[in-house]
Scaffold this motif. Structure first.
Motif, PDB file in Angstrom:
ATOM      1  N   MET A 183     -35.366  16.776  65.204  1.00  0.00           N
ATOM      2  CA  MET A 183     -36.744  16.623  65.632  1.00  0.00           C
ATOM      3  C   MET A 183     -37.583  17.715  64.998  1.00  0.00           C
ATOM      4  N   GLN A 218     -43.116  16.617  66.477  1.00  0.00           N
ATOM      5  CA  GLN A 218     -42.578  15.805  67.572  1.00  0.00           C
ATOM      6  C   GLN A 218     -42.367  16.635  68.836  1.00  0.00           C
ATOM      7  N   ILE A 219     -41.908  17.861  68.664  1.00  0.00           N
ATOM      8  CA  ILE A 219     -41.718  18.733  69.827  1.00  0.00           C
ATOM      9  C   ILE A 219     -43.061  19.020  70.487  1.00  0.00           C
ATOM     10  N   HIS A 262     -53.342  16.696  71.527  1.00  0.00           N
ATOM     11  CA  HIS A 262     -52.981  15.449  70.856  1.00  0.00           C
ATOM     12  C   HIS A 262     -53.959  15.126  69.733  1.00  0.00           C
ATOM     13  N   THR A 265     -47.406  15.715  75.806  1.00  0.00           N
ATOM     14  CA  THR A 265     -47.364  14.498  76.613  1.00  0.00           C
ATOM     15  C   THR A 265     -46.836  14.792  78.013  1.00  0.00           C
ATOM     16  N   ALA A 266     -45.768  15.577  78.090  1.00  0.00           N
ATOM     17  CA  ALA A 266     -45.223  15.943  79.404  1.00  0.00           C
ATOM     18  C   ALA A 266     -46.235  16.749  80.206  1.00  0.00           C
ATOM     19  N   PHE A 310     -45.754  17.125  70.274  1.00  0.00           N
ATOM     20  CA  PHE A 310     -46.234  15.877  70.862  1.00  0.00           C
ATOM     21  C   PHE A 310     -45.602  15.635  72.225  1.00  0.00           C
ATOM     22  N   TRP A 311     -44.287  15.742  72.315  1.00  0.00           N
ATOM     23  CA  TRP A 311     -43.617  15.446  73.581  1.00  0.00           C
ATOM     24  C   TRP A 311     -43.915  16.500  74.641  1.00  0.00           C
ATOM     25  N   SER A 312     -44.080  17.759  74.251  1.00  0.00           N
ATOM     26  CA  SER A 312     -44.423  18.777  75.246  1.00  0.00           C
ATOM     27  C   SER A 312     -45.855  18.594  75.739  1.00  0.00           C
TER      28      SER A 312
END
Length: 167
Positions: A1, A5-6, A45, A12-13, A8-10
């Motif tokens: 990853m 991506q890291i 984002h 998002t969370a 983005f997902w952090s």
């Protein structure tokens, strides 16, 4: 990853957890503060999408001005749980059903309009969210609506000054 991506997902969370905290917070002031965290995550984002202008406008307008306005209104209303009327179980049930229907409508709309590759083919990959591209589109393609909007804003400011001026 990868790093993107890291991030983005952090983000998002963080946005999802903060949005849930907006809903479950008993104190409305805490809800507004959690909503500011949601706006910061959304701005992150936007930066990941290379839309720096939207990120800055989101921070200035929403996280700054509108949330301060919400905070002042909530503090001026002096909300107490004793004075708030209790809602019946049927009202809560219909609220959940209406929210679920709205969510399903949004999901079906997103799924039906998922062909985004063909719509952004005229822009190069790195130019999609830049201020330079927005400025070119605004002052070349949409110069007449932009000027009409500026005249409307100017007349609204003059009207507000005239109405607010004391005799």
């Amino acid at each position: 990853m990868g790093t993107a991506q890291i991030l983005f997902w952090s983000l998002t969370a963080l946005a999802l957890i903060s949005a849930i905290m907006v809903l479950v917070s008993k104190n409305p002031v805490y809800s507004v503060l959690w909503l500011i965290v949601v706006f910061f995550a959304i701005s992150g984002h936007y930066i990941l999408l290379n839309a720096q202008f939207l990120a800055i406008v989101n921070l200035i307008v929403y996280a700054g001005a509108i949330m301060v306005l919400f905070l002042f209104v909530i503090m001026l209303m002096n909300l107490n749980t004793e004075t708030e009327p209790q809602k019946s179980i049927w009202m809560k049930f219909f609220g959940v059903v209406a929210g679920g229907l709205l969510l399903s409508f949004f999901i079906s709309f997103v799924i039906s309009s998922a062909d985004l590759k063909g719509k952004s083919a005229q822009l190069k990959e790195g130019e999609i969210g830049l201020i330079k591209t927005l400025g070119k589109a605004l002052f070349n393609d949409y110069v007449i609506p932009f000027e009409i909007a500026s005249i409307l804003f100017l007349s609204a400011m003059v009207g507000a000054v005239v109405i607010g001026k004391k005799d």
